[in-house]
Design a protein around this motif. Sequence first.
Motif, PDB file in Angstrom:
ATOM      1  N   PHE A  48     -89.890 -66.525  71.108  1.00 31.08           N
ATOM      2  CA  PHE A  48     -90.100 -66.786  72.540  1.00 31.08           C
ATOM      3  C   PHE A  48     -91.600 -66.794  72.889  1.00 31.08           C
ATOM      4  O   PHE A  48     -92.044 -67.543  73.752  1.00 31.08           O
ATOM      5  N   GLN A  49     -92.387 -66.008  72.151  1.00 29.21           N
ATOM      6  CA  GLN A  49     -93.834 -66.014  72.420  1.00 29.21           C
ATOM      7  C   GLN A  49     -94.455 -67.353  72.006  1.00 29.21           C
ATOM      8  O   GLN A  49     -95.282 -67.914  72.716  1.00 29.21           O
ATOM      9  N   LEU A  50     -94.010 -67.852  70.865  1.00 27.24           N
ATOM     10  CA  LEU A  50     -94.512 -69.156  70.408  1.00 27.24           C
ATOM     11  C   LEU A  50     -94.122 -70.250  71.384  1.00 27.24           C
ATOM     12  O   LEU A  50     -94.898 -71.162  71.667  1.00 27.24           O
ATOM     13  N   MET A  51     -92.894 -70.101  71.953  1.00 35.38           N
ATOM     14  CA  MET A  51     -92.416 -71.111  72.888  1.00 35.38           C
ATOM     15  C   MET A  51     -93.249 -71.073  74.184  1.00 35.38           C
ATOM     16  O   MET A  51     -93.651 -72.116  74.692  1.00 35.38           O
ATOM     17  N   ILE A  52     -93.528 -69.855  74.686  1.00 34.11           N
ATOM     18  CA  ILE A  52     -94.341 -69.743  75.904  1.00 34.11           C
ATOM     19  C   ILE A  52     -95.724 -70.343  75.659  1.00 34.11           C
ATOM     20  O   ILE A  52     -96.244 -71.124  76.461  1.00 34.11           O
TER      21      ILE A  52
END
Length: 178
Positions: free
Chosen positions: A73-77
């Motif tokens: 999810f951090q990579l996506m943000i």
Amino acid sequence: MELSKKTRYLHIIIAISMICLAGVGLYMSKTEAFALYPIHKSFGVIVFIFALYRVIVRIKEGWPAPVGVAAKFQLMIAKIVHWGLILMTVIYPLSGMMMSGAGGHGIYVFGIELLASNYDSVTGDAIALNPTIASLGHELHEGLVNVLILFVVVHIAGALKHHLIDKDETITRMFTFK
Ligand code: HEM
Ligand code: HEM
């Protein structure tokens, strides 16, 4: 992985310009400080050239590979925010030029005419060359301010998290100029 010289220099030039132009833009639209308009517009058009060049660099080089491992999810943000920000660097100057150029105010870079103004010779009011394009430009330029601020705040918070909590190279590799 080291970041290319183009990535680092374009990032610092465009980041500082975008933050300053947004600040000046908000100030002048709130206070009607008309003396600032030509300066805001001239720098804005120049930023457009750098932003287009940066888009070409991103297409050629791709996005920087993340430092270390991160949750999905951090990579996506990070991905959404990077895409959002690079889009803003194109949409902002473009919408500014649509609003001023199509609105009949002309586009000038420190006095050099790129598109002539179209002022009424009697009243001195600007006569729009294309009211639809002008108002779309105005709506984008005004309406996206909060989105721009949100992206920049999340982006800076993410960068600081890398530096202060993960203690990795994310910030230093982007801000090393040798
Ligand atoms: C104090 C302000 C800022 C800091 C500390 C900062 C920090 C960083 C860092 C560390 C990266 C690399 C991320 C990675 O390695 O994955 C990065 C990338 C990026 N930043 Fe910033 N940034 C700032 C302001 C801005 C602003 C104002 C914009 C645009 C409006 C922006 C747009 C981008 C974009 C599009 C990327 C993706 C890589 C690239 O195209 O250069 N940044 N930023
Ligand atoms: C390159 C990045 C640029 C950024 C980040 C930027 C940002 C802004 C912001 C945040 C505002 C205040 C919007 C509001 O609250 O109404 C503003 C106002 C304005 N900008 Fe820009 N701008 C840029 C480029 C340009 C360009 C290239 C032009 C025209 C050639 C332009 C023309 C204007 C005008 C005329 C206003 C005043 C609008 C009003 O008084 O309603 N801007 N800008």
